[in-house]
Design an enzyme around this catalytic site. Structure first.
Site, PDB file in Angstrom:
ATOM      1  N   SER A   1      -5.842   6.448  12.623  1.00 11.69           N
ATOM      2  CA  SER A   1      -5.807   6.406  13.947  1.00 11.69           C
ATOM      3  C   SER A   1      -7.054   6.410  14.527  1.00 11.69           C
ATOM      4  CB  SER A   1      -4.828   7.563  14.584  1.00 11.69           C
ATOM      5  OG  SER A   1      -5.498   8.656  14.242  1.00 11.69           O
ATOM      6  N   ASN A   2      -7.174   5.950  15.695  1.00 15.60           N
ATOM      7  CA  ASN A   2      -8.385   5.871  16.586  1.00 15.60           C
ATOM      8  C   ASN A   2      -8.837   7.196  16.859  1.00 15.60           C
ATOM      9  OD1 ASN A   2      -8.223   3.063  16.314  1.00 15.60           O
ATOM     10  ND2 ASN A   2      -8.527   2.754  18.215  1.00 15.60           N
ATOM     11  N   GLU A   3      -8.024   8.299  17.002  1.00 13.53           N
ATOM     12  CA  GLU A   3      -8.248   9.365  17.209  1.00 13.53           C
ATOM     13  C   GLU A   3      -9.043   9.977  15.942  1.00 13.53           C
ATOM     14  OE1 GLU A   3      -5.401   8.051  17.978  1.00 13.53           O
ATOM     15  OE2 GLU A   3      -5.373   8.857  20.128  1.00 13.53           O
TER      16      GLU A   3
ATOM     17  N   GLU B   1     -14.063  -1.312   3.971  1.00 14.16           N
ATOM     18  CA  GLU B   1     -13.204  -2.429   4.354  1.00 14.16           C
ATOM     19  C   GLU B   1     -12.825  -2.344   5.901  1.00 14.16           C
ATOM     20  OE1 GLU B   1     -13.184  -3.123   0.526  1.00 14.16           O
ATOM     21  OE2 GLU B   1     -12.649  -4.319   2.119  1.00 14.16           O
TER      22      GLU B   1
ATOM     23  N   SER C   1       0.204   6.285   2.848  1.00 15.81           N
ATOM     24  CA  SER C   1       1.076   7.115   3.800  1.00 15.81           C
ATOM     25  C   SER C   1       2.127   7.610   3.435  1.00 15.81           C
ATOM     26  CB  SER C   1       1.370   6.467   5.010  1.00 15.81           C
ATOM     27  OG  SER C   1       0.141   5.950   5.766  1.00 15.81           O
TER      28      SER C   1
ATOM     29  N   GLN D   1       0.792  -1.142   0.150  1.00 14.01           N
ATOM     30  CA  GLN D   1      -0.035   0.087   0.130  1.00 14.01           C
ATOM     31  C   GLN D   1       0.869   1.340   0.094  1.00 14.01           C
ATOM     32  OE1 GLN D   1      -3.176   2.080   3.104  1.00 14.01           O
ATOM     33  NE2 GLN D   1      -2.855  -0.121   3.329  1.00 14.01           N
ATOM     34  N   GLY D   2       0.538   2.151  -0.870  1.00 15.14           N
ATOM     35  CA  GLY D   2       1.309   3.535  -0.799  1.00 15.14           C
ATOM     36  C   GLY D   2       0.475   4.566  -0.772  1.00 15.14           C
TER      37      GLY D   2
END
Lengths: 384, 379
Positions: free
Chosen positions: A366-368, A243, A128, A125-126
């Site tokens: 992220s969960n935030e 997903e 980030s 995966q690209g």
């Protein structure tokens, strides 16, 4: 409400169980973060694909079994109950596979999906970048259009298993005047293209789990563009939510972990009961895994009746990532001083699980960020 | 496999919700608090008109003959509007008990009276130390322990000594009830009565669990409304990430308690082997959601949440007290321990959630570890 499986669903379960019993490797495969382990896993993916089981919901002509969502849940239950190997090409199949299924041309489907199902192509995966993680719309890697080609420049990071991968799928800024989530394009790139450098990054367990990918005037055919040029954000998001919400982590995985945790507790009960909060944590782990399972079946039922998953997918991400920590952390508490021993096979399985669980609240958004999505899109609160 | 509600079930829930929105608005409930009985006969009559009192009464006894699962959504609404609990004890728990009596039994005559709204029943279940609404009831169902099990007794208030107790939840009217078991009051002997009391306890626990989810949802909604208008530092506080995350976590707890609740109602309706585990799981998960919601709601309301004026307190208090009703956390945790860690056929692992005859048989590795749970709980 009818919580019984149909005869066809039971028959499917029986068929899957029998196949797994005959085919799951007797010897445990080595970690897929090693070269030897990676090749073992690739062989396993090919075997699965031969039976139509590597991507069960894909149509048969593209390497799947044409399963519906309930059958997918059943398949996953059998898969995890059989202790079959972890899936090495999951990011490709779930994220890119679903994207090509929705946005790809017929040629792109035929070209990429069957090979992906067999793991002939391993996908990294690209998305980030060093300055575009939780703020993914800050992507700055560029794709400059030149006729029927794109020229790529920039850097991607946190690409899981990229050192073993054959291809990378990613978002690139194709409109130099654009900002944020506008002007991005979703492009597929062979990793052996000149100008690409892959530099491994050692993860917390010491293995080369992910990598940075550098693009230096990399030429790629415009045939590898998925969806419309400049609409990459829309393409990526259309599948990411679904997903993240349902397919990325099947509930059976956590039910199996909770089951192993119960067994670990029972085998070590005399010792573990010195602290009764451990037993409470074991019960909470079961409750969490069961709640996640029930929620998934409930969601599947609603989807079958025509509902759509929206921002509530974000609640799933929070639940499974925190559940994974609870389960593994509790195992560490039961094991006590054994937990740190890398040569103790049973303890090391839990230690690996514990380490990996730490990443759960960070990756896949992220969960935030998930909490922001819930507050702003489900509850309608304003952005700060 | 279909783990969803029918359109009819959802439509009925919506109509009950619309009804309660106007008839059980917080200001009306506050007025009712101030009355001596704490109950409104007018509201009760209107609820009966909605068909709620006869929902589970068999059709032969003038009711609608609906099943446990039909209560799953309605009880959440009853919680959401913090309706006085006599409705659930009478229309769900007591109706279930009376419907279990053999055809022709004299006590079944109460069923049609309940359906029409002319009879209230208080249930003195042994898991509850007090009896709810005993001071304002037509009939009491009481338990008497014997060597063969809990007998079921039916009394009128004049056969009991009823001492009112005050609860922190002003709409809850609890009493201590003293009475004497006689041959005349006995409806079922110990062996038959035990089964009826057991099921009544499961229904009570699920009714409390469902109401707690509704309460959690109400506290969330009140909090969202509050933080969207309250300003500090020239901004609505609902735009601050710390506040948003408190609310997002409430959403997650609520959404993941609901399916557990539905699964438990289904297990009860179908008398599944794992129903004790399913019901205790629901009670624990829903109580956690509601306690968490009250804690976070109070926090985002700031000092206003600590006042009598703001409605939050009405729903918070109900959530706090329902947690201990019909089996507290310790009781339901002990049942989970029994069902999951002490049972060779525990519903643990993939494939054990539904339709257990098709689930994978599990090798029980803990045989050697089985201890006497009673000893353990006592210690």
């Amino acid at each position: 409400m009818d919580l019984t499986y149909t005869p066809a669903q039971k028959a499917f379960r029986t068929k899957v169980r029998a196949w797994l019993k005959d085919n799951v490797p007797k010897e445990r495969l080595k970690s897929y973060d090693t070269r030897e382990g990676f090749e073992q896993h690739r062989a396993w993916e090919a075997l699965l694909a031969g039976a139509g089981y590597s991507a069960v919901m894909w149509p048969k002509d593209l390497g799947g079994s044409g399963c519906d969502l309930t059958e997918w849940l059943i398949f996953e239950e059998e898969y995890w109950a059989a202790d079959a190997p972890a899936r090495v090409n999951q990011n490709g199949i779930l994220l890119l596979g679903s994207t090509i299924m929705e946005f790809g041309t017929p040629e792109q489907k035929a070209r990429f999906l069957p090979r992906m199902a067999r793991c002939d192509d391993m996908w990294a995966q690209g998305w980030s970048e060093p300055n575009a993680g939780s703020d993914m719309a800050a992507i700055s890697s560029r794709a400059t259009r030149q006729g029927d080609k794109f020229i790529l420049n920039g850097q991607k990071i946190w690409s899981t298993r990229a050192i073993f991968a054959d291809w990378v799928f990613g978002l690139f800024r194709s409109d130099p005047t654009s900002s944020r989530h506008h002007g991005l394009s979703y492009i597929l790139v062979p990793l052996n293209t000149p100008g690409i450098t892959v530099r491994p990054i050692r993860a917390i367990n010491g293995r080369e789990h992910f990598a940075e990918i550098f693009f230096d005037d990399v030429e790629v055919s415009a045939e590898n563009l998925i969806g419309a040029e400049g609409k990459g954000w829309h393409v990526a998001m259309a599948t990411a939510g679904f997903e993240r919400g349902l397919l990325l982590r099947s509930p059976a995985r956590y039910q199996r972990s909770a089951q192993k945790l119960v067994d670990l507790y029972l085998r070590n009960q005399a010792d573990a009961d010195r602290d009764h909060s451990i037993r409470d944590a074991v019960l909470r782990a079961w409750q969490g895994a069961e709640a996640y399972t029930l929620s998934s079946y409930h969601t599947v039922g609603r989807l079958n009746k025509g509902a759509q998953i929206g921002a509530e997918a974000s609640t799933n991400k929070i639940v499974w990532s925190e559940l994974d920590i609870l389960i593994n952390e509790t195992a560490m508490r039961i094991l006590g001083q054994r937990a740190e021993l890398i040569d103790d096979e049973e303890a090391n399985d839990w230690l690996e699980g514990f380490l990996f669980a730490q990443a759960g609240p960070i990756y896949a958004g992220s969960n935030e960020i998930q909490r922001n999505i819930i507050a702003q899109r489900m509850l309608g609160l304003p952005k700060s | 496999m279909d783990f969803t509600f029918t359109e009819d079930q959802i439509a009925f829930r919506d109509s009950v919700s619309r009804f309660l929105m106007t008839e059980a608005a917080p200001e009306l409930l506050r007025d009712i608090w101030e009355t001596e009985s704490g109950r409104s006969p007018e509201l009760w009559a209107k609820i009966a008109e909605q068909g709620l009192m006869g929902l589970s009464v068999p059709e032969a006894d003038d009711g609608m003959g609906m099943a446990d699962i039909d209560w799953a959504l309605l009880l959440q609404e009853i919680g959401y509007y913090a309706l006085p609990d006599a409705v659930t004890d009478t229309a769900y728990v007591a109706v279930g008990m009376l419907s279990a009596l053999p055809q022709g039994h004299a006590a079944r005559a109460y069923l049609s009276q309940i359906a029409s709204g002319s009879c209230r029943v208080a249930v003195g279940h042994p898991t509850n130390g007090t009896v709810a609404d005993a001071a304002n009831t037509d009939v009491l169902l009481m338990a008497q322990a014997t060597a063969t099990g809990l007998e079921l007794h039916l009394l009128t208030p004049d056969q009991c000594e009823i001492t009112a107790l005050k609860s922190i939840d002003s709409s809850r009217r609890l009493s201590k009830v003293s009475w004497t078991a006689t041959e005349a009051t006995r409806v079922l002997d110990g062996a038959q009565g035990q089964k009826v009391w057991d099921t009544a306890g499961e229904r009570g626990a699920l009714a409390a669990a469902a109401q707690m989810v509704g309460l959690a949802q109400r506290m969330l909604d009140l909090s969202v409304d509050y933080v969207a208008q309250r300003k500090q530092f020239d901004k609505v506080i609902g735009s601050f990430q710390a506040v948003q995350h408190h609310l997002a976590d409430m959403v997650t707890k609520i959404e993941f308690a609901k399916p557990v609740l539905y699964r438990a109602f289904y297990a009860l309706q179908h008398n599944e082997a794992d129903l004790a585990v399913r019901i205790s799981h629901a009670k624990l998960q829903c109580s956690e959601a509601s306690w968490f919601a009250s804690r976070n709601s109070l926090q985002v309301h700031g000092a206003m949440g600590y006042t009598w004026e703001v409605d939050l307190q009405m729903f918070m208090k109900r959530a706090w007290v329902l947690d201990a009703a019909w089996g507290d956390k310790a009781y339901h945790s002990a049942r989970l321990t029994q069902g999951l860690l002490r049972s060779p056929n525990a519903p643990v692992g993939p494939g054990a959630t539904f339709d257990r005859e098709s689930a994978c048989a599990r090798e029980f590795s803990g045989q050697a570890a089985i201890k006497n749970i009673a000893e353990e709980v006592a210690a």
